[in-house]
Every structure is written in C-alpha cells, then in structure tokens.
Enzyme design. Structure first.
Site, PDB file in Angstrom:
ATOM      1  N   LYS A  20     -34.903   7.083  35.743  1.00 13.11           N
ATOM      2  CA  LYS A  20     -34.102   5.904  35.401  1.00 13.11           C
ATOM      3  C   LYS A  20     -34.912   4.627  35.541  1.00 13.11           C
ATOM      4  O   LYS A  20     -34.634   3.630  34.893  1.00 13.11           O
ATOM      5  CB  LYS A  20     -32.911   5.777  36.364  1.00 13.11           C
ATOM      6  CG  LYS A  20     -31.859   6.852  36.257  1.00 13.11           C
ATOM      7  CD  LYS A  20     -30.889   6.775  37.437  1.00 13.11           C
ATOM      8  CE  LYS A  20     -29.876   7.895  37.414  1.00 13.11           C
ATOM      9  NZ  LYS A  20     -29.102   8.033  38.642  1.00 13.11           N
ATOM     10  N   LYS A  68     -42.133  12.494  36.309  1.00 13.52           N
ATOM     11  CA  LYS A  68     -40.745  12.878  36.103  1.00 13.52           C
ATOM     12  C   LYS A  68     -40.032  11.870  35.188  1.00 13.52           C
ATOM     13  O   LYS A  68     -40.296  10.673  35.297  1.00 13.52           O
ATOM     14  CB  LYS A  68     -40.092  12.882  37.499  1.00 13.52           C
ATOM     15  CG  LYS A  68     -38.727  13.449  37.592  1.00 13.52           C
ATOM     16  CD  LYS A  68     -38.269  13.420  39.043  1.00 13.52           C
ATOM     17  CE  LYS A  68     -37.913  12.017  39.497  1.00 13.52           C
ATOM     18  NZ  LYS A  68     -37.175  11.935  40.754  1.00 13.52           N
ATOM     19  N   LYS A 121     -40.525   6.296  47.140  1.00 12.33           N
ATOM     20  CA  LYS A 121     -39.739   5.089  46.858  1.00 12.33           C
ATOM     21  C   LYS A 121     -40.211   3.910  47.688  1.00 12.33           C
ATOM     22  O   LYS A 121     -40.203   2.771  47.226  1.00 12.33           O
ATOM     23  CB  LYS A 121     -38.251   5.341  47.115  1.00 12.33           C
ATOM     24  CG  LYS A 121     -37.592   6.117  46.010  1.00 12.33           C
ATOM     25  CD  LYS A 121     -36.075   6.053  46.133  1.00 12.33           C
ATOM     26  CE  LYS A 121     -35.392   6.883  45.064  1.00 12.33           C
ATOM     27  NZ  LYS A 121     -33.962   7.074  45.332  1.00 12.33           N
TER      28      LYS A 121
END
Ligand code: TYM
Length: 345
Positions: free
Chosen positions: A210, A207, A115
């Site tokens: 969102k 993956k 992230k």
C-alpha cells in the site's frame, strides 16, 4: 485443553490503496472460508493509527475496506464484519498481552524492524506493541484459524507464543476456575495458494504494498480496466519466454509473480498456467492476464463504488457486526479478568 469451537478471524488495516496482494493473499481466502467456518473479519483501525492517519481519511478508508469485504463476497449477515475500535475488548486484552509478551519477542519482529528502519527512537510505542494487539484481536474470539498473506506469519507465531505463555503462567488459576489446561487455542495460520506473497509489478524482489510510492507497483482494487491494462503492460519482466515447468520460474521473480497472480485469479496452479503459456512470449501472456484481471476485478471495483455511495448503510453494517462481536468479546474479557485475578462486579 478445553474444547474450543473452530472459528476464523482476520483483519485488514484501513490505510488506503487496497491492492491485488490484499485480495489474493487474504480477502479472497476470507470469502472461501465462509463456507466451512464461522468467520469474523475486522477492519483494524487501532492498528492503522500506529502510524499517522489523517482523521477524515481513516474514516473513509475504514468504510472502503468494509465495502471491499462485501464487494468481494463476504456476507456480513451470516458472518461478522466490524471495525476494531468499536469493541473495547481488543484494547483491553492487548494491554494484558503487553504484560505477557517479552521485549525480546517483540524485538525480533521483522515487520517492526522494516517499518521503523533507522528511526526507531521516533516511531510510536504502538508500532512496537502492534503484534500484541494482533494477538488480542485473534484470541479475544479464541479463533482457531487465521487466513493471512505470508508477511503475517511471524506475527501469528507470536500469537501462539502469547497463548501458550498465558495458558502456562495462569495454569493453576485456569484449573481452579474449571477451564481445564488451556484457555486460549494455539491458532493455525491459513497461508495457502499460489499468491501468498504478491510482489511489486516494478520490482520482483519487493512485496506489493500500500505504501509503495509508485502506483505502477500495484493493482488497486479500485482501478478501472484502463489502469489495470496499463499497469500489467508496464510490469517488469525478463527477456526469456515463459518456461514450461514450474521449476523454470526459480531465479525469475517477475515471471514467477505474474504467473502466480494469473493462477490465483483463476483458482488454478502455476503449472496449469505454464501448461497453457509455457514457451510463449510475455506479450501474449500479459494480454491474457489483463483480460483475466479485468474480468475478475472490475465487478469488485464497481460494487465498491456502489456501496461507498451509501455511507450510512456501511456504518450500519459495522455497528451491527460490532454488537455481535462484543457479545463474544465481553465473555472472553470477563473470563480473562477472573483468570488473572481482577476484581469485577
Ligand atoms: P494488512 O492490512 O497489511 O494486509 C491485509 C492482508 O493482506 C495480506 N497482504 C498480502 N498478501 C499477499 N501479498 C501481498 N503483497 C500482501 N500484502 C498484504 C496481509 O498478509 C494480510 O493478511 N497485521 C495485519 C492486520 C491484522 C490482522 C490481525 C491479521 C491485524 N490484526 C489479526 C490477521 C489477524 C496487517 O497489517 O494486514
């Protein structure tokens, strides 16, 4: 260790675009576990703000995750559904865990590295300390089982490390207070089934997420039948027919992903799917997958829409859940303060 009752806890971030990965990897499991355990399901808004959230969107997404929980079959009367920020114990225990966890442990967290990327100096302190708050969520209720997708495995290992270190560091204090050898349980992750890591429909090595810029990479829980059909038909595949044995899915990430999705939606195994579709072309299989996904997901989307039309009813569910969660949380915080040596009234 003092006997701790079995209890399930899990959380979902209100960051928008709830997708098929969230459903198959987590929420569907939440629903199943209700039969066997007391469950606490939390909309983790404190985690969400570790990256910027527009205030109005945060509220909408918090209510949307709540609606999704209920639309998928979670019973907020028998179990507890609430949003994290309404129970102050989460933040309090997280602070104490900030002082238990070591920098080196958090430095190893792959999700933080992903992230933060190259921009480590510019991300929030909260993003770094995120796993301590997650450990606090779980241990505030002394939960024994945590259903999650594969991507949360490392965070759950850290939760166990924190529980263990707390139990060891405060060992003498614990026995002095009559808590036996350990206060916090060593939580079991529940990561099971054919879809613990649902991949992007556009790229089988990534993956389903969102935050993927392409909406075609994921099936959202709010997608209608037409959107689902369009996304499945455009999903990336390879030119070979489907294999007949599960071993044949190795090195074929896109095929493996679609077969896993089908199996999870049907509560079957990948092999049972291949028994039916092995040797056939993707076009036939994709047609069946569209039908199955629409059959399973459309009622959820419909129910979410219905629930979202009455915001005050959703807010009442969250307030009631928070009241019941707080009773458990307050007891843990009082115990922890005694254990750590904080004077309280
Ligand atoms: P979050 O909000 O990213 O995701 C919610 C749940 O969905 C699972 N998941 C997936 N499963 C399979 N395939 C995928 N592609 C996929 N994407 C997401 C996640 O594993 C998760 O179970 N840190 C957590 C939230 C959290 C939490 C907790 C979880 C906060 N406190 C305490 C358990 C216990 C998270 O970011 O989930």
């Amino acid at each position: 260790m003092a006997a701790v009752a079995e209890r399930v806890f899990s959380g979902v971030q209100p960051t928008g675009n709830l997708h098929l990965g969230n459903y198959l990897g987590a929420i569907k499991r939440f629903v199943e576990l209700q039969e066997r355990f007391d469950c606490i399901y939390c909309v983790v808004d404190l985690h969400a703000i570790t990256v910027w959230q527009e205030p109005e969107e945060l509220k909408r997404h918090t209510r949307e995750v709540t609606a999704a929980f209920i639309a998928c079959g979670i019973d907020p009367k028998k179990h507890i559904v609430f949003n994290q920020s309404q129970v102050s114990g989460h933040a309090e225990l997280a602070w104490i865990f900030n002082c238990v966890a070591r920098m080196g442990w958090l430095n190893r967290m792959t999700q933080f590295k992903e992230k933060a990327g190259k921009d480590r100096e510019n991300v929030s302190v909260g993003l770094f300390a995120y796993p301590d708050l997650m450990a606090a969520d779980i241990l505030l209720y002394r939960a024994t089982h945590v259903p999650v997708g594969e991507d949360q495995k490392q965070h759950l290992e850290l939760t166990r490390d924190i529980a263990q270190k707390f139990n060891t560091d405060f060992g003498p204090s614990l026995s002095g207070l009559g808590f036996g050898e350990g206060y916090f349980p060593l939580t079991e992750p529940v990561i099971a089934g054919p879809a613990t890591r649902v991949m992007s429909l556009r790229d089988g090595s990534k993956k389903m997420s969102k935050s993927d810029a392409s909406d075609f990479s994921r099936i959202n829980l709010t997608d209608d039948a037409e959107a689902i059909a369009g996304k499945v038909r455009r999903a990336k595949t390879d030119p070979e027919p489907l294999p007949s044995e599960e071993a044949g899915l190795k090195e074929r990430p896109e095929a493996d992903n679609l077969v896993g999705i089908y199996a999870a939606l049907l509560d079957g195994t990948k092999q049972s799917v291949l028994d039916q579709f092995g040797g056939g072309q993707f076009s036939t299989f994709k047609g069946a997958l569209v039908d199955l996904a629409v059959e399973k997901l459309s009622p959820i989307a419909g129910e979410m829409k219905r629930l979202m039309a009455d915001v005050s009813a959703i807010d009442a569910i969250l307030a009631d859940g928070a009241d019941r969660a707080r009773v458990i949380a307050d007891k843990t915080i009082a115990d922890v303060k005694d254990i750590v040596g904080m004077v309280r009234r």
